[in-house]
Structures are given as structure tokens and as C-alpha cells.
Design a protein around this motif. Structure first.
Motif, mmCIF file in Angstrom:
data_model
loop_
_atom_site.group_PDB
_atom_site.id
_atom_site.type_symbol
_atom_site.label_atom_id
_atom_site.label_comp_id
_atom_site.label_asym_id
_atom_site.label_seq_id
_atom_site.Cartn_x
_atom_site.Cartn_y
_atom_site.Cartn_z
ATOM 1 N N MET B 1 0.844 -1.198 0.000
ATOM 2 C CA MET B 1 0.000 0.000 0.000
ATOM 3 C C MET B 1 0.878 1.246 0.000
ATOM 4 O O MET B 1 1.798 1.372 0.779
ATOM 5 N N LYS B 2 0.585 2.153 -0.909
ATOM 6 C CA LYS B 2 1.454 3.329 -1.002
ATOM 7 C C LYS B 2 1.122 4.349 0.086
ATOM 8 O O LYS B 2 -0.008 4.458 0.527
ATOM 9 N N THR B 3 2.138 5.061 0.513
ATOM 10 C CA THR B 3 1.902 6.139 1.478
ATOM 11 C C THR B 3 2.526 7.437 0.989
ATOM 12 O O THR B 3 2.439 8.450 1.645
ATOM 13 N N GLU B 4 3.152 7.407 -0.160
ATOM 14 C CA GLU B 4 3.817 8.605 -0.674
ATOM 15 C C GLU B 4 2.915 9.324 -1.676
ATOM 16 O O GLU B 4 2.191 8.698 -2.433
ATOM 17 N N THR B 5 3.003 10.631 -1.707
ATOM 18 C CA THR B 5 2.306 11.373 -2.743
ATOM 19 C C THR B 5 3.281 11.579 -3.899
ATOM 20 O O THR B 5 4.482 11.546 -3.714
ATOM 21 N N ALA B 6 2.715 11.762 -5.075
ATOM 22 C CA ALA B 6 3.571 12.024 -6.229
ATOM 23 C C ALA B 6 4.167 13.417 -6.083
ATOM 24 O O ALA B 6 3.453 14.397 -5.994
ATOM 25 N N GLN B 7 5.460 13.513 -6.026
ATOM 26 C CA GLN B 7 6.121 14.817 -5.912
ATOM 27 C C GLN B 7 6.353 15.364 -7.311
ATOM 28 O O GLN B 7 6.731 14.626 -8.206
ATOM 29 N N THR B 8 6.135 16.653 -7.468
ATOM 30 C CA THR B 8 6.505 17.262 -8.730
ATOM 31 C C THR B 8 8.023 17.275 -8.796
ATOM 32 O O THR B 8 8.665 17.836 -7.909
ATOM 33 N N PRO B 9 8.607 16.624 -9.829
ATOM 34 C CA PRO B 9 10.059 16.567 -9.836
ATOM 35 C C PRO B 9 10.651 17.961 -10.046
ATOM 36 O O PRO B 9 10.113 18.766 -10.799
ATOM 37 N N VAL B 10 11.720 18.223 -9.353
ATOM 38 C CA VAL B 10 12.390 19.515 -9.514
ATOM 39 C C VAL B 10 13.113 19.489 -10.859
ATOM 40 O O VAL B 10 13.757 18.506 -11.208
ATOM 41 N N LYS B 11 12.951 20.567 -11.613
ATOM 42 C CA LYS B 11 13.583 20.619 -12.931
ATOM 43 C C LYS B 11 15.056 20.957 -12.778
ATOM 44 O O LYS B 11 15.393 21.979 -12.179
ATOM 45 N N ILE B 12 15.915 20.119 -13.287
ATOM 46 C CA ILE B 12 17.338 20.457 -13.310
ATOM 47 C C ILE B 12 17.749 20.572 -14.777
ATOM 48 O O ILE B 12 17.768 19.585 -15.503
ATOM 49 N N TYR B 13 18.038 21.801 -15.181
ATOM 50 C CA TYR B 13 18.351 22.029 -16.593
ATOM 51 C C TYR B 13 19.743 21.505 -16.917
ATOM 52 O O TYR B 13 20.660 21.646 -16.111
ATOM 53 N N PRO B 14 19.909 20.908 -18.100
ATOM 54 C CA PRO B 14 21.241 20.428 -18.493
ATOM 55 C C PRO B 14 22.096 21.593 -18.978
ATOM 56 O O PRO B 14 21.575 22.667 -19.261
ATOM 57 N N PRO B 15 23.416 21.392 -19.068
ATOM 58 C CA PRO B 15 24.238 22.419 -19.705
ATOM 59 C C PRO B 15 23.874 22.506 -21.183
ATOM 60 O O PRO B 15 23.324 21.561 -21.744
ATOM 61 N N LYS B 16 24.196 23.610 -21.805
ATOM 62 C CA LYS B 16 23.852 23.791 -23.217
ATOM 63 C C LYS B 16 24.597 22.743 -24.064
ATOM 64 O O LYS B 16 25.818 22.654 -24.005
ATOM 65 N N PRO B 17 23.840 21.944 -24.815
ATOM 66 C CA PRO B 17 24.480 20.861 -25.569
ATOM 67 C C PRO B 17 24.899 21.314 -26.971
ATOM 68 O O PRO B 17 24.526 22.396 -27.428
ATOM 69 N N ASP B 18 25.689 20.472 -27.670
ATOM 70 C CA ASP B 18 26.040 20.741 -29.069
ATOM 71 C C ASP B 18 24.901 20.353 -30.008
ATOM 72 O O ASP B 18 24.723 20.943 -31.056
ATOM 73 N N LYS B 19 24.197 19.294 -29.608
ATOM 74 C CA LYS B 19 23.143 18.784 -30.481
ATOM 75 C C LYS B 19 21.855 18.532 -29.690
ATOM 76 O O LYS B 19 21.917 18.207 -28.497
ATOM 77 N N VAL B 20 20.739 18.649 -30.372
ATOM 78 C CA VAL B 20 19.461 18.249 -29.774
ATOM 79 C C VAL B 20 18.662 17.455 -30.809
ATOM 80 O O VAL B 20 18.877 17.606 -32.018
ATOM 81 N N TYR B 21 17.772 16.627 -30.298
ATOM 82 C CA TYR B 21 16.756 16.021 -31.153
ATOM 83 C C TYR B 21 15.559 16.965 -31.190
ATOM 84 O O TYR B 21 15.150 17.501 -30.154
ATOM 85 N N PHE B 22 15.010 17.149 -32.366
ATOM 86 C CA PHE B 22 13.822 17.993 -32.500
ATOM 87 C C PHE B 22 12.627 17.097 -32.769
ATOM 88 O O PHE B 22 12.616 16.348 -33.749
ATOM 89 N N TYR B 23 11.639 17.163 -31.872
ATOM 90 C CA TYR B 23 10.434 16.353 -32.074
ATOM 91 C C TYR B 23 9.304 17.294 -32.487
ATOM 92 O O TYR B 23 8.746 18.019 -31.668
ATOM 93 N N GLY B 24 8.973 17.273 -33.744
ATOM 94 C CA GLY B 24 8.148 18.331 -34.329
ATOM 95 C C GLY B 24 6.676 18.325 -33.980
ATOM 96 O O GLY B 24 6.012 19.346 -34.082
ATOM 97 N N THR B 25 6.127 17.198 -33.606
ATOM 98 C CA THR B 25 4.701 16.968 -33.299
ATOM 99 C C THR B 25 3.853 16.931 -34.590
ATOM 100 O O THR B 25 4.172 17.608 -35.567
ATOM 101 N N CYS B 26 2.775 16.152 -34.537
ATOM 102 C CA CYS B 26 1.991 15.936 -35.756
ATOM 103 C C CYS B 26 1.216 17.182 -36.184
ATOM 104 O O CYS B 26 1.029 17.434 -37.377
ATOM 105 N N LEU B 27 0.767 17.989 -35.227
ATOM 106 C CA LEU B 27 0.014 19.190 -35.612
ATOM 107 C C LEU B 27 0.914 20.198 -36.328
ATOM 108 O O LEU B 27 0.518 20.824 -37.301
ATOM 109 N N ILE B 28 2.135 20.335 -35.824
ATOM 110 C CA ILE B 28 3.083 21.235 -36.484
ATOM 111 C C ILE B 28 3.432 20.683 -37.864
ATOM 112 O O ILE B 28 3.508 21.419 -38.852
ATOM 113 N N ASP B 29 3.618 19.401 -37.933
ATOM 114 C CA ASP B 29 3.996 18.775 -39.199
ATOM 115 C C ASP B 29 2.969 19.096 -40.288
ATOM 116 O O ASP B 29 3.318 19.493 -41.388
ATOM 117 N N LEU B 30 1.699 18.938 -39.957
ATOM 118 C CA LEU B 30 0.645 19.080 -40.961
ATOM 119 C C LEU B 30 0.129 20.509 -41.118
ATOM 120 O O LEU B 30 -0.189 20.939 -42.214
#
Lengths: 481, 261
Positions: B1-30
Motif C-alpha cells: 500500500m502506497k503512502t507517498e504522494t507524487a512529488q513534482t520533480p524539480v527541474k534540473i536544466y542540463p548544460p547547453k548541448p552541441d546537439k538536440v533532437y527535435f520532435y516536431g509533433t503531428c500538428l506542427i507537421d501538418l
């Protein structure tokens, strides 16, 4: 008597409410006021920490619910409060009638209790020759109008002062007035007489403390205190989930409840009831009963995810912040509990087949989950119920009564085709490419969407195409921006 | 039985990368590829190489929020393999970003892809958030003075926690005045299939939203999500309300694009 089986008429009622300017204005004004009061009431508080404490107190109680209920019964009994268990609303009604009959009681005065609404207790008692009179001002108005509460905290919030004045004039002869003080005083006077004559007082419970056998009841009008102390017999009725472990658990919950509900720092009355009148005491009822109602709650309890539904402390903040509730009002839902909490709770009480419109009637905007004082993940539970309604997950077979009620072959086929296309990227790219080439043929009417909006226009080239042209070395300038 | 509440995870931003993946989404695509291209060019201008996986289709959200989790899972599973390197995945939508970041872990719980889904969730970012907090973008406004309103989508606001990001980016534009509509945090009534299943309620919501935007005096609004854009812009157009919408990325690129590209 309004029954929960009317839930299926959700859309016709929504239509009527949306086209009723008075209803729209009454709810908008009231909800705007409640949202801003809540915000002010929590100013200076570490709200996230407090909500976390509230959630933990509720979760801890639910984690050992069976043991705590036994402890509660033991403590209450030791305090002289008689405990009754009811599996169904009918059984709870019968228990209350028998207590009344054993005392020869003919009249019951009621403090506010949503569980008694869930049981349709008033109609039941009337049918058995026992008068039941609501003493909470909002409930009193709703009873006079032969309606049901449109909000769990403010039952008559759908009416404005003018409507209430008119109603009171017709039913009780009260002079027409826009003066809220006058109307309230007039109702109070009528109710006082009833209090003095009532054989039984019936109330709800906000928290039942297992450790001490204490029933905690918050209210603003003093009618709760009178209900529980003036008549010779007090019957409290509540759902089995309202138990908390320790008296100290009430501290965060009592800080959260009134602020979340009405934006008050504390309610005018906080009643801690720990037993009937003792021989040396001068007032209080000679007998106190507690009726604990299950009504589907122990089924919810079996499921680790759905269990979160039972954390609810019935503050109503989710409905105050709900853009759907604000537009359609409480009666549209056709359920005892309206709004977001109703959408996740009622399907358990009446079955998904009856409550089939409830889980989908949300834009999943998340405002409810954001303000819930005990952090119930309401949007997540709505998605869970949608899944149950369509039997949508073979990995996690559906559990609830009435599951699969919305599974329709045609819709399943659409989603299967959608899934197939989106799993085959080449086909997806081909299909979207062809679609954009045929954009001139794009229909201007797209069913319900274009009744209120223009259709979105297909782009001349998809992003996929633009990116692939770019990779093939076409300079960006040639790509239409 | 669970006793913990879902915690909103704290956002930890990464350092600026050289590359990223771009996920365009279907609405943007069309429907809104320009917004996608604007996002890609903004990233490139920050010196980031943008990888656009060819196999991308849809994140699975429409089926997921309709309860068809089998179908959502099979589509989402086909997307999990598109991001083999540890680069951040940026999404020009709070809604699709929210699906990947918040719901993939649940959708793939108890499946062999669970750890892969969790890893992808952890490196998924809403694009404006990424521009502001990872790229530390400094925008130089080249446009004429104008006034805009902004509608932040509910998923951008509540699932991705980026309600402040759009206004902060707009405030970098010297000639742009941002005006806030009444009840800014209230839903526009889109909600995916909600708009189809409950058309009248959705219409009441979008009508109020468009009115609030018009009441600001602005004739243009920007938004983080194409769903809200289709809904509010489409409603305003159909009922001749004097407000037009566009994706915030298109707007940012238009205001700042010419000098740098």
C-alpha cells in the motif's frame, strides 16, 4: 427525488445551462469570487508543503483504513457513541429510520451532509412519515425549491439573491428583499422554532479521529452545533474514508479545508464531538450515533491508483476552479457530487455505465489537480476512468463496474488505424504528403469542430518535407517560411 | 500500500548541448510547419545542431488521453528508438512535451521499455523553456512596435511548468508590449477530443477565452501550443472576433530572424 440515473442526460442539461444567462452569470461570479478568496487566504503560507502534509495525513489513514476503522469503533463505543455500519445507501437509510422509530421520532433537523444526499435520505424519511428539515441555509433554500445541491459546499450557489428572495416569499411569506441580512435573519427565525421541536439532529462529519474517537465537524452558521446539541438524539453519518489516525492530523487538514473551500482562515464553528451528554453536563444529546457508509468505497480501496479518490476532504476547490463546472453548473452533472471530484467519484458509486459521460467531460486542463488540498491527481484519474470506459489497456485489464461501456467498434477501428499509420513512418510521411497536396480539396466543415470554429488549414508542405529538402541541400530560402 | 504522494520533480536544466533532437509533433507537421522551422532556426542560431529524426510521427497523446492506451503505447513505442544518443529532446509544444515527459513513464510502467521511456522522459524539454533556461537566449527585437497577448496552454503551464517562460522571452523584445488577459490561467476549451465530444461546452470556453484576449486591446496573440492556436484562432475567425493567433516560435523568429540568418 432526483436520482443518479439522470446522469445520462448530461448533454441536454449542459445545453440548457449554457443557454441560461442567469445560471452562467451566477456561477461565473461565484467561482471568480471563490478563486480569488482562496488565493488570498493562502498568502504567506508555504502552500506546497501544507498540501504535502495534508496529502500524507490522508494517505497514512488510507494505508491502514481497516485497522483505523476498528480503532475508531472501539474508541467511539468507549465514548458512548453507537456505531453502525452500512454497506449501501438503502441500508444506511434503514438504520437511521430504525433509530428514529425506536425513539418515536417524527422530525429530524439536518446539518449539512453530502453523504445524506448520496443516500437520498430526505425523500426516504418523508416516505416513512418522518419530517426531514435542512438547517444549513443553502440546503434549506435548495429543499424549499425542491432541488438538489449544485455545489458540495454552497448548495444554492446557482441562485442569486433575487431568486432566493422570490422563493422565500412564495414558500414562507417572507417579504421580498435584496437585503441578504434580512433574508438570513428570516430563515434563521423559522429554523430556530424547528430546532426546538426536532426529535433528532442529523449531521455529516468532516474528520473522524480513530485515536480519540472524536467527530470533527466544521460549519459557519451554528446550525451544525445546534443540530448536534439541541435535539435529544444526534445521528452523524459519513463515508468510511473520512477517518484520520490522530488528532494532530487534523491540524494541516483544518488549515487546508476552509481556505480551499471558501477562502476562510477558519470556519465560524469547529465542533469536536466526543460523546453524548454526561450526567454532570447540562446540555447535549442523550444519545449519539455514527453511521458509517461504504457505498462502493471499499471497492475503490482495492485499487492502488483509484484509492487516491478517497483522499478527498470535500472542500469543493476543484469545482470552484473547473472551467467546465463554471460554465454548466452543478445540476448538469445529474450526480450527488458534481465537478471534477464528482467525475472521479460518482462512476464508482453508480457504475461507469450510468456515469459514462463523466470522465470525458473534462479538457484535462489540470486546474483541479493543481488546487486540490490533498493533491489528488484528478486529471490522471480521469484518464484512468476513460481507459476503463473503453477497456483500453490489455496490460492493465479494466476493473470497474460498467467498464467497457464506451467501447464501440467504429471508434476502436479509428484508433487502430491511427496507431497503424503512426507506427509506419514511411507510410505516415507519404500519407501526410498526399494530404497536403490535396489541401485545396480540404473540407470546410469538420463536424462539431467547425460549428464554432474555422477548420485549421493544411500547410503546403509538411515539416518532414521541408526538413528533408533542406538535408538534400535545397537552400533554406526556397523553403516557404 | 502506497503512502507517498507524487512529488513534482524539480527541474534540473542540463548544460547547453552541441546537439538536440527535435520532435516536431503531428500538428506542427501538418498545419504549422513554419512554427517548427522557426524553432529549428532559433536553436541553430544558438549554435546547436538540430537532429530531426525521420521516423517521427505522433507522441501518442490523442489515444492516451482518450483511454486507448494499447494504441497509444504501440505508437509511442515506435518513437522511443528515435533518440539513441543522450542529447536533449526538444518539443515545440507543452502538450506533446507533457505526454513524453509526464506520461511515458506511466504508459510504459511494467513493460520492457520502462527504463528507456523514463530516460526519454527525463531529457524531454518544451522548446521555449529550453531556449530560455538552457540556451540562455538573448533576443534582439528588429520589428516595429506592437502589442500582443499570450495564452499559455494548460499543459505548458501545469505539466511542463513553463508559465513564466513565454512572458520572459517576450519581455526581451524591446518593441513588443505584452498584455495579459483576464483569467489568463483558464483553459481555452480545446482538450483534444473534448472539443469533439462536448462541443457546446468547449465552444463556451473558447468564446470566453477569445473575448478575454480581445478585451486586452491586442489584435494578435501568441501561444505555446497548436491545439490552443487552432481552437482560439479558428473560433475568432469564424465569429469575426478581432484577434489572430500564431505560435510563439513563429513570432519570436519573425521579430528577430532577419539580422542573424
Amino acid at each position: 427525488m432526483t436520482t443518479d440515473t439522470a446522469v445520462r442526460d448530461f448533454h441536454p442539461r449542459a445545453h440548457a445551462a449554457l443557454n441560461n444567462p442567469q445560471i452562467r452569470a451566477n456561477f461565473r461570479k461565484a467561482m471568480d469570487g471563490l478563486m480569488s478568496k482562496r488565493q488570498q487566504a493562502f498568502e504567506g503560507w508555504a502552500l506546497d508543503t501544507l498540501r504535502e502534509q495534508g496529502a500524507k495525513a490522508r494517505l497514512r489513514a488510507l494505508a491502514k483504513l481497516p485497522e483505523l476503522l476498528e480503532q475508531l469503533e472501539t474508541q467511539l463505543t468507549a465514548n458512548g457513541i453507537q456505531v453502525h455500519w452500512a454497506e449501501s445507501p438503502d441500508e444506511a437509510c434503514r438504520i437511521i429510520r430504525e433509530i428514529c422509530e425506536a425513539r418515536g421520532a417524527k422530525s429530524v433537523i439536518k446539518g449539512k451532509s453530502m453523504v445524506s444526499e448520496e443516500m437520498h435520505l430526505n425523500a426516504y424519511l418523508e416516505a416513512h412519515g418522518i419530517e426531514a428539515l435542512e438547517s444549513d441555509l443553502g440546503e434549506y433554500i435548495v429543499q424549499m425549491a425542491e432541488e438538489t445541491p449544485s455545489h458540495i459546499i454552497m448548495p444554492a450557489i446557482h441562485k442569486n439573491t433575487g431568486e432566493i428572495s422570490e422563493l422565500m416569499h412564495h414558500k414562507t411569506g417572507t417579504q421580498r428583499s435584496q437585503d441578504v441580512e434580512y433574508l438570513t435573519a428570516s430563515a434563521r427565525q423559522q429554523l430556530r422554532e424547528k430546532f426546538m421541536r426536532a426529535d433528532v439532529g442529523l449531521s455529516g462529519v468532516n474528520f473522524a479521529v480513530a485515536e480519540t474517537g472524536t467527530l470533527c465537524l466544521v460549519e459557519n452558521e451554528g446550525n451544525g452545533r445546534m443540530t448536534t446539541t439541541v435535539p435529544p438524539c444526534h445521528i452523524a453519518v459519513t463515508g468510511i474514508e473520512k477517518v484520520v489516525e490522530k488528532l494532530e492530523d487534523i491540524t494541516p487538514l483544518l488549515a487546508l479545508l476552509p481556505r480551499s473551500a471558501t477562502g476562510q482562515h477558519i470556519t465560524t464553528y469547529v465542533n469536536m464531538i466526543s460523546g453524548p451528554r454526561q450526567p454532570e453536563e447540562r446540555d447535549g444529546p442523550e444519545a449519539v450515533h455514527l453511521v458509517l457508509l461504504d457505498n462502493g468505497r471499499s471497492d475503490i480501496y482495492q485499487d492502488d491508483e483509484l484509492l487516491d479518490t478517497l483522499r478527498c476532504i470535500r472542500c469543493g476547490a476543484c469545482m470552484n476552479h473547473c472551467p467546465v463546472y463554471t460554465r454548466v453548473g452543478g445540476h448538469t452533472y445529474g450526480t450527488t457530487y458534481p465537478g471534477p471530484i464528482g467525475k472521479i467519484l460518482m462512476p464508482h458509486l453508480i457504475g461507469l455505465d450510468e456515469g459514462r459521460h463523466l470522465p470525458s467531460a473534462s479538457s484535462l486542463c489540470g486546474a483541479c489537480g493543481e488546487v486540490c488540498p490533498v493533491k489528488i491527481p484528478i486529471p490522471k484519474l480521469l484518464v484512468r476512468l476513460r481507459r476503463e470506459a473503453v477497456d483500453g489497456d490489455q496490460l492493465h485489464p479494466s476493473q470497474m463496474s460498467g467498464h467497457g461501456v464506451k467501447r464501440q467498434r467504429f471508434e476502436v477501428m479509428i484508433w487502430q488505424s491511427w496507431a497503424w499509420l503512426n507506427q509506419h513512418p514511411r507510410l505516415y510521411r507519404l500519407a501526410t504528403r498526399i494530404t497536403t497536396r490535396l489541401r485545396k480539396l480540404q473540407p470546410h466543415r469538420l463536424g462539431a469542430w467547425t460549428r464554432y470554429r474555422t477548420a485549421p488549414r493544411l500547410a503546403p508542405k509538411t515539416l518532414h518535407e521541408q526538413m528533408s529538402e533542406r538535408q538534400r541541400g535545397k537552400p533554406l530560402a526556397e523553403v516557404k517560411r | 500500500m502506497k503512502t507517498e504522494t507524487a512529488q513534482t520533480p524539480v527541474k534540473i536544466y542540463p548544460p547547453k548541448p552541441d546537439k538536440v533532437y527535435f520532435y516536431g509533433t503531428c500538428l506542427i507537421d501538418l498545419f504549422y510547419p513554419d512554427a517548427g522551422m522557426a524553432g529549428i532556426q532559433l536553436l541553430e542560431r544558438e549554435g546547436i545542431e538540430v537532429i530531426f529524426p525521420e521516423g517521427q510521427t505522433c507522441c501518442g497523446q490523442p489515444a492516451y488521453s482518450s483511454g486507448y492506451h494499447d494504441q497509444a503505447r504501440s505508437v509511442a513505442a515506435s518513437q522511443l528508438n528515435l533518440f539513441p544518443e543522450a542529447w536533449p529532446i526538444v518539443v515545440p509544444s507543452g502538450s506533446c512535451g507533457g505526454m513524453m515527459r509526464q506520461h511515458y513513464p506511466d504508459l510504459f510502467a511494467d513493460t520492457p521499455q520502462s527504463s528507456q521511456a523514463n530516460a526519454i522522459a527525463a531529457r524531454t524539454w518544451e522548446l521555449t523553456d529550453f531556449l530560455l533556461h538552457v540556451c540562455h537566449i538573448q533576443l534582439k527585437d528588429l520589428g516595429e512596435p506592437t502589442t500582443v497577448a499570450m495564452h499559455t496552454s494548460c499543459s505548458a503551464r501545469r505539466e511542463m511548468g513553463v508559465a513564466e517562460v513565454g512572458p520572459q522571452l517576450l519581455s526581451q523584445l524591446a518593441n513588443v508590449t505584452l498584455v495579459e488577459q483576464a483569467r489568463a490561467a483558464e483553459c481555452c476549451g480545446f482538450g483534444g477530443t473534448f472539443a469533439i465530444r462536448h462541443p457546446e461546452i468547449s465552444a463556451a470556453m473558447v468564446s470566453d477565452k477569445a473575448d478575454s484576449l480581445v478585451d486586452t486591446g491586442a489584435t494578435r496573440f501568441v501561444t505555446t501550443d497548436c491545439g490552443c492556436l487552432m481552437n482560439i484562432h479558428g473560433h475568432a475567425e469564424q465569429s469575426h472576433k478581432p484577434i489572430q493567433g500564431e505560435h510563439i516560435l513563429s513570432f519570436l523568429w519573425q521579430r528577430t530572424g532577419e539580422a542573424h540568418s
